[in-house]
Motif scaffolding. Structure first.
Motif, mmCIF file in Angstrom:
data_model
loop_
_atom_site.group_PDB
_atom_site.id
_atom_site.type_symbol
_atom_site.label_atom_id
_atom_site.label_comp_id
_atom_site.label_asym_id
_atom_site.label_seq_id
_atom_site.Cartn_x
_atom_site.Cartn_y
_atom_site.Cartn_z
ATOM 1 N N SER A 1 13.125 28.782 24.229
ATOM 2 C CA SER A 1 12.259 27.658 23.838
ATOM 3 C C SER A 1 12.989 26.589 23.033
ATOM 4 C CB SER A 1 11.070 28.182 23.025
ATOM 5 O OG SER A 1 11.485 28.641 21.746
ATOM 6 N N GLU A 2 14.307 26.680 22.924
ATOM 7 C CA GLU A 2 15.061 25.760 22.060
ATOM 8 C C GLU A 2 14.746 24.292 22.330
ATOM 9 O OE1 GLU A 2 19.282 26.352 21.870
ATOM 10 O OE2 GLU A 2 19.040 28.501 21.516
ATOM 11 N N GLU A 3 14.855 23.854 23.573
ATOM 12 C CA GLU A 3 14.636 22.441 23.880
ATOM 13 C C GLU A 3 13.196 22.037 23.572
ATOM 14 O OE1 GLU A 3 13.344 18.913 25.661
ATOM 15 O OE2 GLU A 3 12.681 20.834 26.438
ATOM 16 N N ARG A 4 12.228 22.846 23.975
ATOM 17 C CA ARG A 4 10.818 22.520 23.705
ATOM 18 C C ARG A 4 10.549 22.460 22.208
ATOM 19 N NH1 ARG A 4 10.208 26.335 27.404
ATOM 20 N NH2 ARG A 4 9.222 27.832 26.008
ATOM 21 N N ASP A 5 11.031 23.453 21.454
ATOM 22 C CA ASP A 5 10.734 23.528 20.020
ATOM 23 C C ASP A 5 11.487 22.494 19.189
ATOM 24 O OD1 ASP A 5 9.048 25.618 20.600
ATOM 25 O OD2 ASP A 5 10.379 27.183 19.864
ATOM 26 N N ARG A 6 12.667 22.086 19.650
ATOM 27 C CA ARG A 6 13.465 21.103 18.899
ATOM 28 C C ARG A 6 13.171 19.663 19.315
ATOM 29 N NH1 ARG A 6 19.273 24.108 19.450
ATOM 30 N NH2 ARG A 6 18.937 25.710 17.857
ATOM 31 N N GLU A 7 12.817 19.443 20.574
ATOM 32 C CA GLU A 7 12.692 18.078 21.088
ATOM 33 C C GLU A 7 11.278 17.744 21.574
ATOM 34 O OE1 GLU A 7 15.265 16.030 20.819
ATOM 35 O OE2 GLU A 7 16.602 17.618 20.113
ATOM 36 N N ALA A 8 10.847 18.424 22.627
ATOM 37 C CA ALA A 8 9.601 18.033 23.302
ATOM 38 C C ALA A 8 8.367 18.194 22.424
ATOM 39 C CB ALA A 8 9.445 18.841 24.591
ATOM 40 N N LYS A 9 8.178 19.369 21.851
ATOM 41 C CA LYS A 9 6.950 19.615 21.096
ATOM 42 C C LYS A 9 6.865 18.790 19.811
ATOM 43 C CE LYS A 9 5.454 23.966 21.399
ATOM 44 N NZ LYS A 9 5.510 25.443 21.507
ATOM 45 N N PRO A 10 7.938 18.628 19.036
ATOM 46 C CA PRO A 10 7.822 17.758 17.862
ATOM 47 C C PRO A 10 7.406 16.328 18.234
ATOM 48 C CG PRO A 10 9.811 19.065 17.699
ATOM 49 C CD PRO A 10 9.228 19.314 19.060
ATOM 50 N N CYS A 11 7.912 15.819 19.353
ATOM 51 C CA CYS A 11 7.509 14.469 19.789
ATOM 52 C C CYS A 11 6.023 14.423 20.116
ATOM 53 C CB CYS A 11 8.331 14.031 21.001
ATOM 54 S SG CYS A 11 10.048 13.684 20.601
ATOM 55 N N LEU A 12 5.525 15.457 20.778
ATOM 56 C CA LEU A 12 4.094 15.516 21.106
ATOM 57 C C LEU A 12 3.241 15.618 19.846
ATOM 58 C CD1 LEU A 12 4.201 17.991 24.126
ATOM 59 C CD2 LEU A 12 3.754 15.522 24.209
ATOM 60 N N TYR A 13 3.648 16.481 18.910
ATOM 61 C CA TYR A 13 2.885 16.648 17.668
ATOM 62 C C TYR A 13 2.865 15.347 16.868
ATOM 63 C CZ TYR A 13 3.466 21.717 18.512
ATOM 64 O OH TYR A 13 3.464 22.981 19.039
ATOM 65 N N ALA A 14 4.009 14.689 16.776
ATOM 66 C CA ALA A 14 4.094 13.434 16.019
ATOM 67 C C ALA A 14 3.240 12.348 16.671
ATOM 68 C CB ALA A 14 5.549 12.982 15.907
#
Length: 181
Positions: A109-122
């Motif tokens: 989940s590295e890419e999702r947890d470091r990049e994709a999901k933080p962008c969605l949450y923000a």
């Protein structure tokens, strides 16, 4: 696009595995968790719960509907007591319910947890994001605050060994205790 699901369809699907997510209209099925991932998730969830003031609650592995095609399942959430008590919907929360979202990074989940999901949450306006990562010598939690004007997270702290913050409330966690969870 063909093959992309809408959040409403996804949230009605029976038989999805725990921790499944809808990201960009596509279902992400989780890989098995490591013992470290389980331990860190439990440590953070239980300590956040134990130290939470009235009005805030914690949950783990609950879906958060962010957009019509994004329904991530964070490892840990701090949310309002009202949202926690709400009977409908009972299988997900909304961005406005959340004070803090926490992701515990795994190799898959590295890419999702470091990049994709933080962008969605923000972009959804969730005020705080934490990311926990396993280290060779010590584990690390990165704490982030939302910059409301840019809708991006700003790094506020890098915590190794001990996490101590004052927002969303006073929290102190011995990160070395992960082996007890």
């Amino acid at each position: 696009m063909p093959g992309e699901l809408r959040a409403e369809e996804y949230l009605r699907m029976p038989g999805l595995p725990t921790r499944a997510e809808l990201i960009g209209g596509r279902i992400i099925r989780p890989a098995p968790q490591s013992m470290w991932h389980v331990g860190m998730t439990d440590l953070l969830m239980w300590e956040l719960r134990r130290q939470a003031p009235d009005g805030l609650r914690t949950a783990r592995n609950m879906a958060v509907k962010l957009t019509s095609q994004d329904v991530p399942t964070p490892d840990v959430l701090v949310l309002t007591a009202e949202a926690h008590r709400r009977r409908e919907p009972d299988n997900h929360f909304f961005a406005d319910d959340i004070a803090l979202v926490v992701e515990v990074v795994s190799p898959e989940s590295e890419e999702r947890d470091r990049e994709a999901k933080p962008c969605l949450y923000a972009a959804a306006g969730i005020p705080r994001f934490w990311r926990a990562e396993e280290g060779e010598e010590t584990d690390t939690v990165f704490t982030h605050e939302l910059d409301a004007s840019t809708r991006r997270y700003e790094l506020c702290g890098v915590h190794r060994g001990r996490l101590k913050v004052t927002v969303p409330y006073g929290i102190e966690i011995d990160l070395n205790a992960v082996d007890r969870y």
